[in-house]
Write a protein that holds these residues in place. Structure first.
Motif, PDB file in Angstrom:
ATOM      1  N   GLN A 194       0.835  -1.193   0.000  1.00  0.00           N
ATOM      2  CA  GLN A 194       0.000   0.000   0.000  1.00  0.00           C
ATOM      3  C   GLN A 194       0.880   1.257   0.000  1.00  0.00           C
ATOM      4  O   GLN A 194       1.943   1.269   0.615  1.00  0.00           O
ATOM      5  N   HIS A 246      -2.029  -4.924   0.399  1.00  0.00           N
ATOM      6  CA  HIS A 246      -3.242  -5.445  -0.215  1.00  0.00           C
ATOM      7  C   HIS A 246      -3.009  -6.944  -0.406  1.00  0.00           C
ATOM      8  O   HIS A 246      -1.964  -7.349  -0.940  1.00  0.00           O
ATOM      9  N   LYS A 285      -7.796  -3.678  -3.152  1.00  0.00           N
ATOM     10  CA  LYS A 285      -7.424  -2.277  -2.964  1.00  0.00           C
ATOM     11  C   LYS A 285      -8.592  -1.425  -2.481  1.00  0.00           C
ATOM     12  O   LYS A 285      -8.387  -0.359  -1.900  1.00  0.00           O
ATOM     13  N   HIS A 343      -8.598  -4.790   3.124  1.00  0.00           N
ATOM     14  CA  HIS A 343      -7.687  -4.888   1.968  1.00  0.00           C
ATOM     15  C   HIS A 343      -7.357  -6.343   1.651  1.00  0.00           C
ATOM     16  O   HIS A 343      -6.219  -6.677   1.336  1.00  0.00           O
TER      17      HIS A 343
END
Length: 218
Positions: A9, A66, A101, A106
């Protein structure tokens, strides 16, 4: 089989976390080892649902990823690197990590065939258990995640021993462990492994020649 694809991320504004997460995942039993694929993405292939759930827990402790999990077939013979591998599990993992995402925690689980009701149910339950695991750890600070992680890896460790390892007071460790946080994470991890096992079996049963001839996952 299971293909676990994770994508860092906020990678454009953060340091490269791939080396550290690979070190965290190194003890996990894999079919094809975790490795960087491209940029800030990491991928590995596993055939043990318990190892998958443990890997997700370790990723959640590291935080900032993610997570996409694909369940399905992987073309044989297996190569030594995920970049050379193919199969429905890889396509499912790619879809999953992209969907992750914007997904809760996530994290997304996808399998290559969701026509059967039992498969859809097991996928949903596995995903929910993994999201509970990730969310529970995500609510903690980095040191606190470390206390929980160490307790799960070393169930006989005392709070005093954990405190000494992290250089904090026993009270600090107790505030995290006393409410049963480690037990919640462990329960979610075990529940996820159970439903992933059922999903894997259902997915194999849908594939000609795989119901009896696939790799054993228990």
């Amino acid at each position: 089989m299971f293909v676990l694809t994770i994508d860092q991320q906020d990678s454009r504004t953060s340091d490269d976390a791939v080396p550290s997460v690979l070190a965290v995942l190194e003890p996990i039993d894999t079919v094809i080892p975790f490795a960087r694929t491209i940029g800030d993405e990491v991928q590995g292939v596993l055939d043990d649902p318990a190892a998958v759930a443990e890997a997700v827990r370790r990723i959640a402790v590291a935080s900032g990823w993610h997570i996409g999990l694909g369940v399905g077939d992987v073309e044989q013979p297996l190569p030594t690197a995920t970049t050379e591998a193919r199969g429905q599990a890889f396509y499912a993992a790619r879809q999953a990590v992209e969907s992750a995402k914007s997904a809760p925690a996530h994290l997304v689980v996808r399998n290559d065939s969701e026509s059967a009701e039992c498969e859809s149910t097991e996928r949903t339950l596995a995903e929910a258990a993994l999201r509970l695991l990730v969310t529970t750890l995500g609510e903690l600070r980095a040191h606190s995640r470390g206390y929980v992680d160490h307790r799960l890896d070393h169930p006989d460790a005392t709070q005093a021993e954990i405190a000494a390892l992290f250089g904090v007071s026993q009270q600090a460790v107790s505030r995290v462990l006393a409410p049963g946080t480690a037990e919640i994470v462990a329960g979610a991890q075990n529940l996820a492994a159970h439903h992933l096992r059922q999903l894997d079996r259902s997915t194999r049963a849908d594939q000609p020649g795989q119901a009896e001839g696939g790799a054993h996952v228990d």
